[in-house]
Write a protein that holds these residues in place. Sequence first.
Motif, PDB file in Angstrom:
ATOM      1  N   MET A  26       0.838  -1.201   0.000  1.00 16.61           N
ATOM      2  CA  MET A  26       0.000   0.000   0.000  1.00 16.61           C
ATOM      3  C   MET A  26       0.865   1.240   0.000  1.00 16.61           C
ATOM      4  O   MET A  26       2.081   1.160   0.125  1.00 16.61           O
ATOM      5  CB  MET A  26      -0.930   0.026   1.210  1.00 16.61           C
ATOM      6  CG  MET A  26      -0.215   0.179   2.544  1.00 16.61           C
ATOM      7  SD  MET A  26      -1.315   0.329   3.973  1.00 16.61           S
ATOM      8  CE  MET A  26      -2.056  -1.285   4.032  1.00 16.61           C
ATOM      9  N   GLU A  27       0.210   2.377  -0.095  1.00 16.69           N
ATOM     10  CA  GLU A  27       0.863   3.667   0.103  1.00 16.69           C
ATOM     11  C   GLU A  27       0.278   4.242   1.383  1.00 16.69           C
ATOM     12  O   GLU A  27      -0.944   4.338   1.512  1.00 16.69           O
ATOM     13  CB  GLU A  27       0.591   4.595  -1.070  1.00 16.69           C
ATOM     14  CG  GLU A  27       1.264   5.938  -0.938  1.00 16.69           C
ATOM     15  CD  GLU A  27       1.044   6.819  -2.160  1.00 16.69           C
ATOM     16  OE1 GLU A  27       1.497   7.967  -2.105  1.00 16.69           O
ATOM     17  OE2 GLU A  27       0.420   6.374  -3.136  1.00 16.69           O
ATOM     18  N   MET A  28       1.146   4.592   2.333  1.00 14.06           N
ATOM     19  CA  MET A  28       0.660   5.025   3.643  1.00 14.06           C
ATOM     20  C   MET A  28       1.640   6.002   4.270  1.00 14.06           C
ATOM     21  O   MET A  28       2.849   5.906   4.063  1.00 14.06           O
ATOM     22  CB  MET A  28       0.489   3.798   4.544  1.00 14.06           C
ATOM     23  CG  MET A  28      -0.072   4.083   5.909  1.00 14.06           C
ATOM     24  SD  MET A  28      -0.419   2.514   6.749  1.00 14.06           S
ATOM     25  CE  MET A  28      -0.537   3.106   8.423  1.00 14.06           C
ATOM     26  N   GLY A  29       1.115   6.927   5.059  1.00 14.92           N
ATOM     27  CA  GLY A  29       1.943   7.852   5.816  1.00 14.92           C
ATOM     28  C   GLY A  29       2.287   7.261   7.172  1.00 14.92           C
ATOM     29  O   GLY A  29       1.417   6.683   7.837  1.00 14.92           O
ATOM     30  N   TYR A  30       3.530   7.387   7.554  1.00 17.19           N
ATOM     31  CA  TYR A  30       4.022   6.864   8.834  1.00 17.19           C
ATOM     32  C   TYR A  30       4.730   7.963   9.604  1.00 17.19           C
ATOM     33  O   TYR A  30       5.529   8.701   9.034  1.00 17.19           O
ATOM     34  CB  TYR A  30       5.036   5.734   8.614  1.00 17.19           C
ATOM     35  CG  TYR A  30       4.499   4.546   7.879  1.00 17.19           C
ATOM     36  CD1 TYR A  30       3.844   3.528   8.559  1.00 17.19           C
ATOM     37  CD2 TYR A  30       4.646   4.435   6.499  1.00 17.19           C
ATOM     38  CE1 TYR A  30       3.345   2.432   7.883  1.00 17.19           C
ATOM     39  CE2 TYR A  30       4.156   3.335   5.815  1.00 17.19           C
ATOM     40  CZ  TYR A  30       3.504   2.343   6.510  1.00 17.19           C
ATOM     41  OH  TYR A  30       3.010   1.255   5.833  1.00 17.19           O
ATOM     42  N   GLY A  31       4.492   8.020  10.902  1.00 19.31           N
ATOM     43  CA  GLY A  31       5.300   8.858  11.765  1.00 19.31           C
ATOM     44  C   GLY A  31       6.681   8.236  11.877  1.00 19.31           C
ATOM     45  O   GLY A  31       6.860   7.044  11.607  1.00 19.31           O
ATOM     46  N   LYS A  66       0.032   2.628  16.857  1.00 27.78           N
ATOM     47  CA  LYS A  66       0.413   3.350  15.645  1.00 27.78           C
ATOM     48  C   LYS A  66       1.583   2.649  14.970  1.00 27.78           C
ATOM     49  O   LYS A  66       2.399   2.010  15.626  1.00 27.78           O
ATOM     50  CB  LYS A  66       0.820   4.791  15.971  1.00 27.78           C
ATOM     51  CG  LYS A  66      -0.300   5.622  16.513  1.00 27.78           C
ATOM     52  CD  LYS A  66       0.150   7.035  16.743  1.00 27.78           C
ATOM     53  CE  LYS A  66      -1.025   7.845  17.276  1.00 27.78           C
ATOM     54  NZ  LYS A  66      -0.723   9.245  17.379  1.00 27.78           N
ATOM     55  N   TYR A  67       1.645   2.796  13.652  1.00 24.16           N
ATOM     56  CA  TYR A  67       2.780   2.280  12.899  1.00 24.16           C
ATOM     57  C   TYR A  67       3.818   3.388  12.793  1.00 24.16           C
ATOM     58  O   TYR A  67       3.538   4.470  12.309  1.00 24.16           O
ATOM     59  CB  TYR A  67       2.339   1.810  11.513  1.00 24.16           C
ATOM     60  CG  TYR A  67       1.472   0.584  11.584  1.00 24.16           C
ATOM     61  CD1 TYR A  67       2.035  -0.677  11.757  1.00 24.16           C
ATOM     62  CD2 TYR A  67       0.089   0.680  11.507  1.00 24.16           C
ATOM     63  CE1 TYR A  67       1.254  -1.815  11.849  1.00 24.16           C
ATOM     64  CE2 TYR A  67      -0.711  -0.440  11.589  1.00 24.16           C
ATOM     65  CZ  TYR A  67      -0.130  -1.680  11.759  1.00 24.16           C
ATOM     66  OH  TYR A  67      -0.912  -2.793  11.840  1.00 24.16           O
ATOM     67  N   ILE A  68       5.030   3.093  13.259  1.00 22.52           N
ATOM     68  CA  ILE A  68       6.113   4.070  13.341  1.00 22.52           C
ATOM     69  C   ILE A  68       7.325   3.539  12.561  1.00 22.52           C
ATOM     70  O   ILE A  68       7.709   2.375  12.744  1.00 22.52           O
ATOM     71  CB  ILE A  68       6.539   4.306  14.814  1.00 22.52           C
ATOM     72  CG1 ILE A  68       5.360   4.716  15.676  1.00 22.52           C
ATOM     73  CG2 ILE A  68       7.680   5.316  14.906  1.00 22.52           C
ATOM     74  CD1 ILE A  68       4.781   6.052  15.371  1.00 22.52           C
ATOM     75  N   VAL A  69       7.926   4.387  11.734  1.00 20.53           N
ATOM     76  CA  VAL A  69       9.180   4.019  11.077  1.00 20.53           C
ATOM     77  C   VAL A  69      10.286   4.156  12.108  1.00 20.53           C
ATOM     78  O   VAL A  69      10.494   5.222  12.690  1.00 20.53           O
ATOM     79  CB  VAL A  69       9.458   4.931   9.855  1.00 20.53           C
ATOM     80  CG1 VAL A  69      10.847   4.662   9.292  1.00 20.53           C
ATOM     81  CG2 VAL A  69       8.400   4.725   8.770  1.00 20.53           C
TER      82      VAL A  69
END
Length: 95
Positions: free
Chosen positions: A55-60, A86-89
């Motif tokens: 997918m394309e998604m924004g991550y903190g 939350k999903y975090i890089v």
Amino acid sequence: MKFLSLAAALVVAATTAFAGGNHDMAMGTITNLDRKSNVVTIDHGPMESVNMPAMEMGYGVANPSMLKGLRKGNKIHFMVEHVSGKYIVTEIMKQ
């Protein structure tokens, strides 16, 4: 001050989560960077370590300095952790 404390807590939680599990680097392309919100949007393939489809998604990001030197269109290797809902890089590097 609360923001700094929250950011520090996320870094500690992300580091702790990484140390305890089997986490593989994913590959993707940066499609957007929001340096004010410390969010990187990534178009990526499936990530088995967090049970996420392509997918394309924004991550903190765990640390805002991780965005230094990155630009839209960069191909990257990165790691995402599921921290406090939350999903975090937690790691990112250009290919």
